[in-house]
Scaffold this motif. Sequence first.
Motif, short mmCIF file in Angstrom:
data_model
loop_
_atom_site.label_atom_id
_atom_site.label_comp_id
_atom_site.label_asym_id
_atom_site.label_seq_id
_atom_site.Cartn_x
_atom_site.Cartn_y
_atom_site.Cartn_z
N HIS A 1 44.84 37.60 41.14
CA HIS A 1 44.71 36.59 42.20
C HIS A 1 44.55 37.27 43.57
O HIS A 1 43.69 36.90 44.36
N HIS A 2 45.37 38.30 43.80
CA HIS A 2 45.28 38.94 45.12
C HIS A 2 43.99 39.75 45.25
O HIS A 2 43.48 39.93 46.37
N ALA A 3 43.45 40.22 44.14
CA ALA A 3 42.15 40.92 44.20
C ALA A 3 41.06 39.93 44.68
O ALA A 3 40.21 40.30 45.50
N GLN B 1 47.40 35.58 54.14
CA GLN B 1 47.33 35.88 52.70
C GLN B 1 48.21 37.08 52.36
O GLN B 1 48.90 37.09 51.34
N GLU B 2 48.19 38.10 53.22
CA GLU B 2 49.02 39.28 52.94
C GLU B 2 50.50 38.91 52.98
O GLU B 2 51.28 39.38 52.15
N GLU B 3 50.88 38.08 53.94
CA GLU B 3 52.30 37.71 54.06
C GLU B 3 52.74 36.90 52.86
O GLU B 3 53.83 37.11 52.33
N GLU C 1 41.57 37.35 46.60
CA GLU C 1 41.81 37.17 48.05
C GLU C 1 41.32 38.38 48.84
O GLU C 1 40.79 38.24 49.94
N THR C 2 41.52 39.56 48.27
CA THR C 2 41.12 40.79 48.96
C THR C 2 39.61 40.83 49.18
O THR C 2 39.14 41.28 50.22
N ARG C 3 38.86 40.32 48.19
CA ARG C 3 37.39 40.24 48.37
C ARG C 3 37.05 39.32 49.53
O ARG C 3 36.16 39.61 50.34
N GLN C 4 37.77 38.19 49.63
CA GLN C 4 37.53 37.27 50.77
C GLN C 4 37.90 37.95 52.09
O GLN C 4 37.25 37.74 53.11
N GLN C 5 38.95 38.75 52.06
CA GLN C 5 39.38 39.43 53.29
C GLN C 5 38.31 40.41 53.76
O GLN C 5 38.05 40.53 54.96
N SER C 6 37.68 41.10 52.80
CA SER C 6 36.59 42.02 53.18
C SER C 6 35.44 41.23 53.79
O SER C 6 34.81 41.67 54.75
N THR D 1 51.75 48.38 49.94
CA THR D 1 50.40 48.16 50.49
C THR D 1 50.37 46.90 51.35
O THR D 1 49.80 46.89 52.44
N GLU D 2 51.01 45.83 50.86
CA GLU D 2 51.01 44.58 51.64
C GLU D 2 51.66 44.80 53.01
O GLU D 2 51.19 44.29 54.02
N HIS D 3 52.75 45.55 53.03
CA HIS D 3 53.41 45.79 54.32
C HIS D 3 52.51 46.57 55.28
O HIS D 3 52.47 46.28 56.48
N ALA D 4 51.79 47.55 54.74
CA ALA D 4 50.86 48.31 55.59
C ALA D 4 49.76 47.38 56.11
O ALA D 4 49.38 47.45 57.29
N GLU D 5 49.26 46.50 55.23
CA GLU D 5 48.20 45.58 55.65
C GLU D 5 48.71 44.61 56.71
O GLU D 5 48.02 44.32 57.69
N ILE D 6 49.93 44.10 56.50
CA ILE D 6 50.51 43.15 57.48
C ILE D 6 50.59 43.82 58.86
O ILE D 6 50.18 43.24 59.87
N ASP E 1 40.50 50.18 49.43
CA ASP E 1 41.57 50.88 48.70
C ASP E 1 42.47 49.89 47.98
O ASP E 1 42.90 50.12 46.85
N SER E 2 42.76 48.81 48.69
CA SER E 2 43.67 47.80 48.15
C SER E 2 43.06 47.18 46.88
O SER E 2 43.74 47.02 45.86
N LEU E 3 41.77 46.86 46.95
CA LEU E 3 41.10 46.26 45.80
C LEU E 3 41.11 47.21 44.60
O LEU E 3 41.40 46.82 43.47
#
Length: 160
Positions: free
Chosen positions: A48-50, A142-144, A52-57, A109-114, A25-27
Amino acid sequence: MFEHFENPRELLEYRLGAAVSMERDSLSMLGDLEEAAQSEDVKQMYRHHADETRQQSQNLDRIFEELQISAADQPSPTTKGIAREGSSLIRKSEPALLDMVTLSAALETEHAEIAAYQSMICTADALGLSNVVQLLTENLEQEEHTSKELYDKLRTLSAA
Ligand SMILES: [Fe+2]
Ligand SMILES: [Fe+2]
């Protein structure tokens, strides 16, 4: 999957499945935000965060391998709701407001992820799953970091 959780490990596995949806969803939201944002530097933050989000997945995939379970998607109504609210505000706002509108949605979204990663880290740590804790902590950091960047940018824009 479980219909009733009996121990922290089952709860962790469920939350990891929800995290898969959360990152997806985030991506997808980051793509929408990039399109809606007006300034190039704000767009660049989302790109940039997209990445990182791929790496997170990928880190989540590694966690499922580590736990020797198959990745089961679970619903993530929180991030879906934030994305829906963000799209609605984008539609209703003048272009001059869109950097601010998109930064707010991204920040939520970042707060929810954190919060999701912090909860999973506590459980994984208690279960002694140190490799899982390490991968989750990479994502959390990364989220923080992103959350701080978004907040700083939002404060600068709001003060302008
Ligand atoms: Fe993420
Ligand atoms: Fe994120």
